[in-house]
Motif scaffolding. Structure first.
Motif, PDB file in Angstrom:
ATOM      1  N   THR A   1       0.729  -1.094   0.233  1.00 38.70           N
ATOM      2  CA  THR A   1       0.098   0.027   0.045  1.00 38.70           C
ATOM      3  C   THR A   1       0.918   1.330  -0.009  1.00 38.70           C
ATOM      4  O   THR A   1       1.888   1.167   0.399  1.00 38.70           O
ATOM      5  CB  THR A   1      -0.945  -0.008   1.379  1.00 38.70           C
ATOM      6  N   LEU A   2       0.388   2.434  -0.625  1.00 35.13           N
ATOM      7  CA  LEU A   2       1.009   3.656  -0.788  1.00 35.13           C
ATOM      8  C   LEU A   2       0.063   4.833  -0.284  1.00 35.13           C
ATOM      9  O   LEU A   2      -1.055   4.700  -1.266  1.00 35.13           O
ATOM     10  CB  LEU A   2       1.775   3.815  -1.945  1.00 35.13           C
ATOM     11  N   ALA A   3       0.177   5.609   0.580  1.00 34.15           N
ATOM     12  CA  ALA A   3      -0.608   6.910   0.672  1.00 34.15           C
ATOM     13  C   ALA A   3      -0.263   7.966  -0.060  1.00 34.15           C
ATOM     14  O   ALA A   3       0.919   8.292  -0.276  1.00 34.15           O
ATOM     15  CB  ALA A   3      -0.595   7.204   2.263  1.00 34.15           C
ATOM     16  N   LEU A   4      -1.123   8.342  -0.961  1.00 35.40           N
ATOM     17  CA  LEU A   4      -0.907   9.557  -2.018  1.00 35.40           C
ATOM     18  C   LEU A   4      -1.874  10.627  -1.269  1.00 35.40           C
ATOM     19  O   LEU A   4      -2.847  10.861  -2.076  1.00 35.40           O
ATOM     20  CB  LEU A   4      -1.209   9.158  -3.376  1.00 35.40           C
ATOM     21  N   GLY A   5      -1.389  11.453  -0.550  1.00 37.07           N
ATOM     22  CA  GLY A   5      -2.419  12.619  -0.042  1.00 37.07           C
ATOM     23  C   GLY A   5      -3.416  11.845   0.591  1.00 37.07           C
ATOM     24  O   GLY A   5      -3.467  11.107   1.570  1.00 37.07           O
ATOM     25  N   PRO A   6      -4.749  12.302   0.224  1.00 38.19           N
ATOM     26  CA  PRO A   6      -5.942  11.765   0.912  1.00 38.19           C
ATOM     27  C   PRO A   6      -6.265  10.433   0.507  1.00 38.19           C
ATOM     28  O   PRO A   6      -7.352   9.842   0.823  1.00 38.19           O
ATOM     29  CB  PRO A   6      -6.955  12.935   0.478  1.00 38.19           C
ATOM     30  N   ILE A   7      -5.562   9.748  -0.232  1.00 30.69           N
ATOM     31  CA  ILE A   7      -6.215   8.489  -1.030  1.00 30.69           C
ATOM     32  C   ILE A   7      -5.056   7.559  -0.838  1.00 30.69           C
ATOM     33  O   ILE A   7      -3.752   8.047  -0.554  1.00 30.69           O
ATOM     34  CB  ILE A   7      -6.455   8.459  -2.626  1.00 30.69           C
ATOM     35  N   SER A   8      -5.237   6.171  -0.830  1.00 26.46           N
ATOM     36  CA  SER A   8      -4.153   5.178  -0.658  1.00 26.46           C
ATOM     37  C   SER A   8      -4.595   4.181  -1.847  1.00 26.46           C
ATOM     38  O   SER A   8      -5.793   3.707  -2.403  1.00 26.46           O
ATOM     39  CB  SER A   8      -4.421   4.477   0.532  1.00 26.46           C
ATOM     40  N   VAL A   9      -3.359   3.599  -2.182  1.00 22.28           N
ATOM     41  CA  VAL A   9      -3.463   2.447  -3.360  1.00 22.28           C
ATOM     42  C   VAL A   9      -2.876   1.329  -2.811  1.00 22.28           C
ATOM     43  O   VAL A   9      -2.081   1.297  -1.974  1.00 22.28           O
ATOM     44  CB  VAL A   9      -2.913   3.142  -4.611  1.00 22.28           C
ATOM     45  N   ALA A  10      -3.250   0.131  -3.590  1.00 22.93           N
ATOM     46  CA  ALA A  10      -2.722  -0.996  -3.033  1.00 22.93           C
ATOM     47  C   ALA A  10      -2.473  -2.023  -4.499  1.00 22.93           C
ATOM     48  O   ALA A  10      -3.158  -1.992  -5.266  1.00 22.93           O
ATOM     49  CB  ALA A  10      -3.815  -1.922  -2.056  1.00 22.93           C
ATOM     50  N   VAL A  11      -1.367  -2.788  -4.442  1.00 23.61           N
ATOM     51  CA  VAL A  11      -0.997  -3.586  -5.567  1.00 23.61           C
ATOM     52  C   VAL A  11      -0.433  -4.721  -4.941  1.00 23.61           C
ATOM     53  O   VAL A  11       0.529  -4.807  -4.076  1.00 23.61           O
ATOM     54  CB  VAL A  11      -0.232  -2.670  -6.519  1.00 23.61           C
ATOM     55  N   ASN A  12      -0.636  -6.008  -5.593  1.00 23.61           N
ATOM     56  CA  ASN A  12       0.111  -7.055  -5.277  1.00 23.61           C
ATOM     57  C   ASN A  12       0.544  -7.814  -6.593  1.00 23.61           C
ATOM     58  O   ASN A  12       0.359  -7.118  -7.660  1.00 23.61           O
ATOM     59  CB  ASN A  12      -0.582  -8.062  -4.486  1.00 23.61           C
ATOM     60  N   GLU A  13       0.863  -9.182  -6.734  1.00 25.98           N
ATOM     61  CA  GLU A  13       1.043  -9.791  -7.876  1.00 25.98           C
ATOM     62  C   GLU A  13      -0.053 -10.029  -8.942  1.00 25.98           C
ATOM     63  O   GLU A  13       0.252 -10.100  -9.976  1.00 25.98           O
ATOM     64  CB  GLU A  13       1.707 -10.965  -7.521  1.00 25.98           C
ATOM     65  N   SER A  14      -1.323 -10.036  -8.341  1.00 30.56           N
ATOM     66  CA  SER A  14      -2.296 -10.389  -9.270  1.00 30.56           C
ATOM     67  C   SER A  14      -3.549  -9.219  -9.557  1.00 30.56           C
ATOM     68  O   SER A  14      -4.042  -9.055 -10.461  1.00 30.56           O
ATOM     69  CB  SER A  14      -3.223 -11.317  -8.673  1.00 30.56           C
TER      70      SER A  14
END
Length: 432
Positions: free
Chosen positions: A156-169
């Motif tokens: 996960t990564l916080a980009l200001g007021p939003i957060s994103v998530a990524v894995n292998e799939s």
């Protein structure tokens, strides 16, 4: 005599010679004076430049001396200041220092950057390094529910007021409603583009990422768009009587519009032609013309033809006009009634909805604004539906009444003229 002439000539020659010598001497003196004047002018110009330079230097010295005198005077005034004035100056400087220290402390607390020393002087190199560290992507590992409702590990990564998530799939934006981290869809990205963008961000530290600036509110607003049936159902039970009145008003308006479109075109010159045929005693053309008239006009002519000029003829014509007026105005009151009842039913639905809203507030309290706003919006739906029904119904009623009155007035004018026409019935019967 000759002797005198010779002496006169000699005297004239001497005078001419003397005048030429005098002119040459005057010209020489003029040239000499001009040269001396030119030299004097040059000397004056040279002396002027020298004096101007000296004056400029003196003025500069005077200005410097005045500045020096002002500084000396200021120093003397400072020595003569009272103790109260010095105290006020010191207090002003201390207030300014405190304000600057507060600004420094506020900046340090907002950026979470350490202060260099006890004097609250920030080392800008340390602040720069600290902010660069904060701005660089910082990935963290968290347990998140994916789209298949399974708990998986995500970066996960916080980009200001939003957060994103990524894995292998998979990849996506994080929705933390109800304290549950869940991958949510985004209208500006499909899964493939979003997965590739976040994978590139994790690998290279930079990418081009599109996201919803409303942070999901646009999707929620889009989900609030209801169909017509769902919107009416949300209005409550009072919306259905309003729709029933709308149906009655629509059917009546269509029926009356069709009836008025089928009304005959009145011949305004009918009475004039009948009087012309009677004056010409041409019963054949008169009867032929009467057969071409509209049914309502033909019935009026038959009444006038069968009844002599009297109160009886007028009463018969008025009765015929009233019968036609009744047929024209029949059922128009339904449209007006529906236009008047629809907004009242809408207001009744609004009052019922508000009562229900206040009951909910008594049970659950007014802390949740969605309970209050949702009940009020639902209560106002019936008012909106009532106005939607009433406005077109009023317009249709006004137009149809205008058409009916216009036809009645024109027909009444024809009947008034026809009541004064005198038919010679005996003669017409003999000719027939």
């Amino acid at each position: 005599m000759i002797k005198h002439l010779v002496m006169l000539m000699l005297f004239s020659s001497a005078n001419c010679f003397a005048s030429d010598t005098l002119s040459d001497e005057i010209l020489k003196r003029i040239d000499t004076a001009q040269s001396q004047l030119h030299k004097v002018q040059q000397d004056i110009n040279n002396e002027h430049h020298i004096l101007a330079k000296q004056i400029k230097e003196k003025l500069s010295k005077i200005k410097a001396l005045r500045q020096k005198a002002a500084n000396i005077q200021r120093a003397e005034d400072e020595q003569l200041l009272s103790l109260e004035t010095l105290k006020s100056r010191v207090q002003a400087w201390q207030a300014q220092q405190n304000y600057q220290q507060q600004l420094v402390q506020s900046f340090a607390s907002q950026t979470q950057s350490p202060l260099a020393d006890s004097n609250n002087i920030i080392q800008f190199e340390q602040v720069k390094a600290f902010l660069e560290k904060k701005l660089s992507p910082s990935w963290k590992t968290k347990q998140i529910i994916d789209n298949s409702s399974q708990l998986q590990q995500f970066e996960t990564l916080a980009l200001g007021p939003i957060s994103v998530a990524v894995n292998e799939s998979s990849a996506g934006f994080i929705n933390d409603d109800n304290a549950l981290l869940r991958i949510s869809t985004n209208t500006l990205n499909d899964n493939g583009t979003l997965f590739s963008s976040l994978s590139q961000l994790r690998a290279q530290g930079q990418t081009e990422l599109h996201f919803d600036p409303t942070l999901g509110n646009a999707d929620k607003l889009n989900q609030q768009q209801l169909s017509i049936s769902a919107y009416i159902k949300k209005g409550g039970i009072w919306a259905y009587p309003i729709l029933l009145f709308a149906f009655f008003a629509l059917m009546t308006a269509l029926f009356k519009a069709q009836q008025f479109l089928r009304l005959p075109k009145l011949a305004n010159e009918m009475v004039d032609k009948i009087e012309t045929y009677i004056h010409q005693q041409d019963s054949t053309r008169l009867q032929t013309y009467i057969t071409t008239l509209a049914p309502i006009q033909k019935s009026l002519v038959e009444i006038a033809q069968s009844t002599p000029i009297s109160q009886k003829r007028d009463d018969s014509l008025i009765a015929q006009l009233k019968d036609q007026k009744y047929r024209n105005e029949k059922y128009l009151g339904i449209i007006t009634t529906c236009a008047a009842v629809a907004p009242l039913l809408g207001l009744l639905g609004t009052v019922s909805g508000m009562i229900h809203t206040f009951m909910m507030m008594n049970v659950f309290g007014s802390g949740d604004a969605s309970v209050v706003s949702g009940g009020i919006s639902q209560a106002l739906i019936t008012t909106e539906i009532g106005l939607i029904v009433a406005i077109p119904a009023l317009i249709a009623s006004a137009l149809l009444n205008k058409k009916s009155k216009s036809f009645d007035i024109r027909l009444e004018a024809i009947a008034t003229k026809l009541s004064k026409v005198e038919f010679n019935s005996n003669e017409l019967k003999n000719e027939q």
